[in-house]
Design an enzyme around this catalytic site. Structure first.
Site, PDB file in Angstrom:
ATOM      1  N   LYS A 170       0.892  -1.171   0.000  1.00 15.01           N
ATOM      2  CA  LYS A 170       0.000   0.000   0.000  1.00 15.01           C
ATOM      3  C   LYS A 170       0.932   1.223   0.000  1.00 15.01           C
ATOM      4  CE  LYS A 170      -1.662   3.064   1.856  1.00 15.01           C
ATOM      5  NZ  LYS A 170      -1.490   4.481   1.386  1.00 15.01           N
ATOM      6  N   GLU A 245       9.910   1.951  10.467  1.00 19.64           N
ATOM      7  CA  GLU A 245      10.956   2.932  10.149  1.00 19.64           C
ATOM      8  C   GLU A 245      10.301   4.293  10.269  1.00 19.64           C
ATOM      9  OE1 GLU A 245      14.103   2.538   9.514  1.00 19.64           O
ATOM     10  OE2 GLU A 245      14.104   0.354   9.406  1.00 19.64           O
ATOM     11  N   CYS A 279      14.154  11.028   6.179  1.00 19.99           N
ATOM     12  CA  CYS A 279      14.012  10.726   7.606  1.00 19.99           C
ATOM     13  C   CYS A 279      15.358  10.790   8.316  1.00 19.99           C
ATOM     14  CB  CYS A 279      13.351   9.375   7.804  1.00 19.99           C
ATOM     15  SG  CYS A 279      14.007   8.115   6.736  1.00 19.99           S
ATOM     16  N   GLU A 377      10.307  16.588  14.105  1.00 20.93           N
ATOM     17  CA  GLU A 377      10.708  16.404  12.716  1.00 20.93           C
ATOM     18  C   GLU A 377       9.917  17.372  11.841  1.00 20.93           C
ATOM     19  OE1 GLU A 377       9.640  12.618  10.716  1.00 20.93           O
ATOM     20  OE2 GLU A 377      11.729  12.599  10.083  1.00 20.93           O
TER      21      GLU A 377
HETATM   22  P1  NAD Z   1       2.128   8.960   7.213  1.00 20.53           P
HETATM   23  O1  NAD Z   1       2.789   8.220   8.292  1.00 20.53           O
HETATM   24  O2  NAD Z   1       0.774   9.494   7.433  1.00 20.53           O
HETATM   25  O3  NAD Z   1       2.033   8.042   5.895  1.00 20.53           O
HETATM   26  C1  NAD Z   1       2.927   6.976   5.580  1.00 20.53           C
HETATM   27  C2  NAD Z   1       2.131   5.816   4.990  1.00 20.53           C
HETATM   28  O4  NAD Z   1       1.211   5.329   5.966  1.00 20.53           O
HETATM   29  C3  NAD Z   1       1.283   6.183   3.779  1.00 20.53           C
HETATM   30  O5  NAD Z   1       1.262   5.104   2.870  1.00 20.53           O
HETATM   31  C4  NAD Z   1      -0.084   6.376   4.385  1.00 20.53           C
HETATM   32  O6  NAD Z   1      -1.123   6.188   3.454  1.00 20.53           O
HETATM   33  C5  NAD Z   1      -0.106   5.298   5.439  1.00 20.53           C
HETATM   34  N1  NAD Z   1      -1.054   5.511   6.540  1.00 20.53           N
HETATM   35  C6  NAD Z   1      -1.505   6.688   7.041  1.00 20.53           C
HETATM   36  N2  NAD Z   1      -2.369   6.475   8.045  1.00 20.53           N
HETATM   37  C7  NAD Z   1      -2.466   5.130   8.201  1.00 20.53           C
HETATM   38  C8  NAD Z   1      -3.197   4.284   9.090  1.00 20.53           C
HETATM   39  N3  NAD Z   1      -4.007   4.782  10.033  1.00 20.53           N
HETATM   40  N4  NAD Z   1      -3.050   2.945   8.971  1.00 20.53           N
HETATM   41  C9  NAD Z   1      -2.216   2.427   8.055  1.00 20.53           C
HETATM   42  N5  NAD Z   1      -1.516   3.176   7.173  1.00 20.53           N
HETATM   43  C10 NAD Z   1      -1.631   4.516   7.243  1.00 20.53           C
HETATM   44  O7  NAD Z   1       3.088  10.100   6.764  1.00 20.53           O
HETATM   45  P2  NAD Z   1       2.701  11.410   5.915  1.00 20.53           P
HETATM   46  O8  NAD Z   1       1.424  12.039   6.328  1.00 20.53           O
HETATM   47  O9  NAD Z   1       2.820  11.033   4.514  1.00 20.53           O
HETATM   48  O10 NAD Z   1       3.848  12.364   6.414  1.00 20.53           O
HETATM   49  C11 NAD Z   1       3.712  13.009   7.670  1.00 20.53           C
HETATM   50  C12 NAD Z   1       5.035  13.099   8.363  1.00 20.53           C
HETATM   51  O11 NAD Z   1       5.609  11.804   8.524  1.00 20.53           O
HETATM   52  C13 NAD Z   1       6.103  13.845   7.595  1.00 20.53           C
HETATM   53  O12 NAD Z   1       5.981  15.216   7.711  1.00 20.53           O
HETATM   54  C14 NAD Z   1       7.344  13.295   8.236  1.00 20.53           C
HETATM   55  O13 NAD Z   1       7.596  13.937   9.436  1.00 20.53           O
HETATM   56  C15 NAD Z   1       6.997  11.874   8.497  1.00 20.53           C
HETATM   57  N6  NAD Z   1       7.521  10.980   7.449  1.00 20.53           N
HETATM   58  C16 NAD Z   1       8.568  10.191   7.746  1.00 20.53           C
HETATM   59  C17 NAD Z   1       9.078   9.361   6.771  1.00 20.53           C
HETATM   60  C18 NAD Z   1      10.222   8.464   7.027  1.00 20.53           C
HETATM   61  O14 NAD Z   1      10.877   8.018   6.090  1.00 20.53           O
HETATM   62  N7  NAD Z   1      10.515   8.122   8.263  1.00 20.53           N
HETATM   63  C19 NAD Z   1       8.541   9.347   5.499  1.00 20.53           C
HETATM   64  C20 NAD Z   1       7.447  10.156   5.235  1.00 20.53           C
HETATM   65  C21 NAD Z   1       6.943  10.948   6.228  1.00 20.53           C
END
Ligand code: NAD
Length: 470
Positions: A170, A245, A279, A377
């Site tokens: 996903k 991660e 990250c 972050e």
């Molecule tokens: P997020 O954690 O919301 O999304 C990451 C993934 O999780 C996406 O595929 C999303 O669709 C999915 N997801 C979201 N809610 C979910 C749920 N309840 N159950 C299962 N899957 C779910 O991250 P984001 O909104 O895209 O970014 C927000 C913040 O996250 C960024 O500003 C940053 O600080 C952090 N981030 C970190 C990394 C990393 O590599 N560690 C990568 C992207 C974002």
């Protein structure tokens, strides 16, 4: 832009159960460039069933044959690298040169490394009177973010395939086109039906359904700590394996005696890379009080050389951030930094361009460890510079966040840098500008996550042991 209005399940592109769609937006032009289906819990269920059906056959496939398919996948990714780079630039906004070299280039090497590991890994070992079998964990639910859309997928899918696991992916809603291209490559490489399945959709719908599905044996998630915590709780409740991660707030510690100009230049480049959406970005620079003013001046001048611009134009080093929401979030942090008393020495919260989700390359001085911009972050092109009086204070500041993903130490003497690095609570430390190593374990201490990706440590995440006693 090439796109599918279908899911890749059980070796074919099939229509989604529901009629919902997700718009893909070019963050530089603010235009909708594609729509993909928003998968439902039923789509996730179909994908997990396909993965479960394919599992016994794939798990029993000799590692050498899995390695050959990984090599074919690597060749597919390499052959279509230009298409990947253009797609990633279109949906994420990273500059085309960076998309080509890093976003599309590194995953080719990662998949190649797992082709080699699959062929050479000791899936059986002798321990006294036992033979220990390293067997695949089973069906993997992979949930990935948008910041390195292909890299995040290959970091999970390649070791899973090498281990003999099957996968349901996903991907992030902002970057689904890269995931569709990846599915095309898996199909073209000749993987058996059901070994890889793709369900595009919202995190709260498709992502959650995947994390909760009882047919999933391991949930591997990369993204925010907030969502990671929820997924960890779901997995804990179901007693299933989980790999997380998550975020970081990594420190770059410049010790007296280091090459200051080089350390600062390297740090600014690191934070501006991918518009700060990494990250492992070194978003806190720690400098001794005696060198502080000089470091601030160097960093501000360096940041000003990063002119935000069209990511498809040659020479652009700083593109937009991924979305309007992300831009607002990052600008909100910049405003909060100002409100809490930090001093903007480059950039600021204003929009640098009329169109596109751009953020100015921003450097803060006079940042203290308790400020929000020193703790949370930001995930944008924003660097915070903190002052320390002695090594013990530098260590306290460096270790003083909930995160522990990456870090860096610069010193005149390598042994001095290594001695400091041993005291850091973090999963990776670059010594005097040490380069990224795609075979080294990548992952976090503390709230930066659970588990490791890349190399043989990444492969071990997808294996479980069975001991036979003789
Ligand atoms: P997020 O954690 O919301 O999304 C990451 C993934 O999780 C996406 O595929 C999303 O669709 C999915 N997801 C979201 N809610 C979910 C749920 N309840 N159950 C299962 N899957 C779910 O991250 P984001 O909104 O895209 O970014 C927000 C913040 O996250 C960024 O500003 C940053 O600080 C952090 N981030 C970190 C990394 C990393 O590599 N560690 C990568 C992207 C974002």
């Amino acid at each position: 832009m090439r796109q599918h209005d279908a899911m890749y399940i059980d070796g074919t592109w099939r229509s989604a159960e529901g009629s919902g769609t997700i718009e893909v937006v070019d963050p530089a032009g603010e235009r909708v460039i594609a729509t993909v289906p928003a998968g439902s819990a039923q789509d996730v269920d179909a994908a997990v069933r396909a993965a479960r059906t394919a599992l016994p056959g794939w798990a029993a496939t000799p590692p050498g044959e899995r390695a050959a398919l990984l090599t074919a996948l690597r060749d597919q990714l390499a052959a279509r690298a230009e298409e990947f780079a253009a797609t990633i630039t279109a949906e994420l906004g990273s500059p085309l040169g960076f998309s080509t070299r890093v976003q599309a280039g590194v995953p080719v090497k990662v998949v190649g490394s797992y082709a080699e590991l699959a062929a050479s890994y000791a899936f059986e070992e002798k321990v006294g009177n036992s033979t220990v079998l390293h067997e695949p964990v089973g069906v993997v639910g992979a949930i990935t973010p948008w910041n390195y859309p292909l890299h995040q997928i290959t970091n999970k899918a390649a070791p899973a395939f090498a281990a003999g696991c099957t996968v349901v992916l996903k991907p992030a809603e902002d970057t689904p086109l890269t995931a569709q291209l990846f599915a095309e490559c898996v199909a073209a490489a000749g993987f058996p039906a059901g070994v890889f399945n793709l369900v595009t959709g919202l995190g709260t719908v498709a992502g959650q359904a995947l994390a909760e599905h009882e047919g999933v044996d391991l949930v591997s998630f990369t993204g925010s700590t907030a969502v990671g915590r929820k997924i960890g709780a779901i997995a804990g409740g179901a007693v299933k394996r989980v790999a997380l991660e998550l975020g970081g707030k990594s420190a770059n510690v410049i010790l007296p005696g280091a090459d200051l100009a080089k350390a600062v230049r390297t740090n600014v480049a690191d934070v501006m890379r991918n518009s700060g959406q990494s990250c492992n970005a070194l978003t806190r620079m720690l400098v001794h009080a005696d060198q502080y003013e000089e470091a601030v001046a160097l960093a501000a001048a360096e940041a000003d050389t990063y002119t935000p611009g069209d990511p498809t134009a040659e020479g652009t080093r700083l593109g937009p951030v991924v979305s309007a929401a992300q831009r607002d979030r990052v600008r909100g942090y910049i405003e909060q930094g100002i409100a809490e008393g930090a001093k903007v020495v480059a950039g600021g919260p204003e929009a640098p361009l009329e169109t596109g989700y751009y953020v100015k390359p921003t450097v803060f001085a006079e940042v203290t460890p308790d400020m929000t911009i020193a703790q949370e972050e930001i995930f944008g092109p924003v660097l915070s510079i903190l002052r320390y009086a002695d090594e013990d204070e530098a260590l306290r500041i460096a270790n003083g966040t909930v995160y522990g993903l990456a870090g860096a130490v610069w010193a005149g003497d390598e042994a001095e840098a290594v001695a400091f690095a041993r005291r850091l609570d973090t999963g990776q430390v670059d010594i005097n500008g040490g380069r990224f190593n795609l075979l080294a374990p990548f992952g976090g201490y503390k709230q930066s996550g659970i588990g490791r990706e890349l190399g043989r440590h990444g492969l071990a995440e997808y294996l479980q042991t069975k001991s036979l006693q003789f």
